[in-house]
Design an enzyme around this catalytic site. Structure first.
Site, PDB file in Angstrom:
ATOM      1  N   ALA A  42       0.822  -1.221   0.000  1.00 43.46           N
ATOM      2  CA  ALA A  42       0.000   0.000   0.000  1.00 43.46           C
ATOM      3  C   ALA A  42       0.852   1.266   0.000  1.00 43.46           C
ATOM      4  O   ALA A  42       1.815   1.377   0.775  1.00 43.46           O
ATOM      5  CB  ALA A  42      -0.925  -0.008   1.214  1.00 43.46           C
ATOM      6  N   GLY A  43       0.459   2.207  -0.860  1.00 42.96           N
ATOM      7  CA  GLY A  43       1.203   3.462  -1.022  1.00 42.96           C
ATOM      8  C   GLY A  43       1.494   4.186   0.283  1.00 42.96           C
ATOM      9  O   GLY A  43       2.649   4.491   0.586  1.00 42.96           O
ATOM     10  N   PRO A  44       0.469   4.475   1.105  1.00 45.61           N
ATOM     11  CA  PRO A  44       0.729   5.238   2.326  1.00 45.61           C
ATOM     12  C   PRO A  44       1.506   4.452   3.377  1.00 45.61           C
ATOM     13  O   PRO A  44       1.971   5.037   4.346  1.00 45.61           O
ATOM     14  CB  PRO A  44      -0.679   5.548   2.859  1.00 45.61           C
ATOM     15  CG  PRO A  44      -1.633   5.125   1.809  1.00 45.61           C
ATOM     16  CD  PRO A  44      -0.934   4.168   0.915  1.00 45.61           C
ATOM     17  N   GLU A  45       1.622   3.143   3.202  1.00 45.51           N
ATOM     18  CA  GLU A  45       2.318   2.344   4.210  1.00 45.51           C
ATOM     19  C   GLU A  45       3.749   2.029   3.754  1.00 45.51           C
ATOM     20  O   GLU A  45       4.646   2.827   3.955  1.00 45.51           O
ATOM     21  CB  GLU A  45       1.486   1.104   4.552  1.00 45.51           C
ATOM     22  CG  GLU A  45       0.192   1.563   5.253  1.00 45.51           C
ATOM     23  CD  GLU A  45      -0.834   0.475   5.442  1.00 45.51           C
ATOM     24  OE1 GLU A  45      -0.618  -0.362   6.324  1.00 45.51           O
ATOM     25  OE2 GLU A  45      -1.831   0.461   4.718  1.00 45.51           O
ATOM     26  N   MET A  46       3.979   0.884   3.095  1.00 46.22           N
ATOM     27  CA  MET A  46       5.358   0.549   2.745  1.00 46.22           C
ATOM     28  C   MET A  46       5.666   0.702   1.246  1.00 46.22           C
ATOM     29  O   MET A  46       6.831   0.696   0.855  1.00 46.22           O
ATOM     30  CB  MET A  46       5.672  -0.867   3.217  1.00 46.22           C
ATOM     31  CG  MET A  46       5.588  -0.969   4.738  1.00 46.22           C
ATOM     32  SD  MET A  46       5.526  -2.652   5.334  1.00 46.22           S
ATOM     33  CE  MET A  46       7.239  -3.119   5.175  1.00 46.22           C
TER      34      MET A  46
END
Ligand code: HEC
Length: 244
Positions: A42-46
């Site tokens: 996921a973009g906002p995560e890793m």
């Protein structure tokens, strides 16, 4: 263990997550091995595509050795193997509590006040949804009887059928703030809000105090985790800004 992200989504605890029947607030993932694939990409995560993850792990000899040790020399260290290995680790993150000692037959494991709280919890209908080994972890309808006071914050209304993953009540005193958007900080308020949104009843202050006394007995014994020394990257390890 619990965090409030900028998108106003409360992170579920990983403790006892192996007992959840569904993962994520909208239950879109059926189990931990599948769930672990999400945040990695996921973009906002890793923001790491599977190929990059595979190249990173395979470029570090110590990781390769550990995978061979765990799965045998022929192991293929692919994205699925890496993320399902994370899920195996999560299965040790269980936190047995005095409530379990009580359920297992030790009548003295709970105090009189805690047993009274358990009675109120059951009588008022909380166990209709907060049940099973996690006292939660299944998909249940939300806003059954009334609108959630902070429904507009964050914009999440559940899955396409309005169902929401019921949070576990284990270690609940340690995981404030509460609800999917973390808008309620006091456990007492959360319990009373459940009365109006889910049951259509008023939970009195006295009842809420009793339920809270019981919920405190769900605080569990945490497993001792020794943090490993992470191995060094090598020249073959893709750099953070690598394009795949
Ligand atoms: C109809 C199902 C249902 C019933 C009945 C119910 N709950 Fe819940 N409970 C949920 C769901 C679903 C959520 C998550 C709601 C959200 O955040 O969107 C929740 C959230 C909570 C939370 C916040 C947990 C957290 O980590 O954010 C607490 C505390 C709680 N419930 C306690 C209770 C108590 C005490 C009762 C009885 C008075 C009760 N619940 C009755 C389904 C239910």
């Amino acid at each position: 263990m619990v965090g409030l992200q900028t998108l106003h989504t409360l992170t579920h605890p990983v403790y006892n997550s192996a007992f959840f029947k569904a993962q994520f607030w909208d239950g879109r993932s059926p189990h931990l091995a599948d769930q672990a694939q999400g945040p990695v990409q996921a973009g906002p995560e890793m923001a790491a595509p599977p190929k990059l993850v595979e190249e990173r792990i395979n470029s570090i000899p110590e990781y390769v050795e550990e995978f061979k040790f765990a799965y045998g020399d022929k192991v293929k260290i692919n994205f699925e193997k890496i993320t399902s290995t994370i899920a195996i680790f999560e299965k040790v993150l269980v936190t047995p509590s005095r409530f379990d000692d009580f359920v297992n037959g030790n009548d003295n494991a709970l105090s009189k006040a805690e047993k009274e709280g358990l009675d109120v919890f059951i009588d008022r209908g909380c166990a209709a949804c907060h049940n099973g080994i996690a006292l939660g972890g299944t998909m249940q309808p939300f806003q059954v009887a009334g609108k959630y006071k902070f429904a507009s914050l964050g914009g999440f209304a559940g899955d396409k059928n309005g169902m929401v993953k019921t949070p576990t009540l284990r270690n609940i005193t340690e995981t404030a703030p509460y609800f999917h958007n973390g808008a309620i900080w006091s456990l007492k308020d959360a319990i009373k809000e459940m009365g109006s949104t889910q049951l259509g009843i008023t939970i009195t202050d006295a009842e809420s105090d009793k339920i809270e006394t019981f919920l405190k007995a769900l605080k569990g014994r945490k497993p001792a985790i020794t943090y490993p020394q992470l191995p060094e990257s090598t020249l073959k390890t893709p750099k953070p800004d690598s394009k795949i």
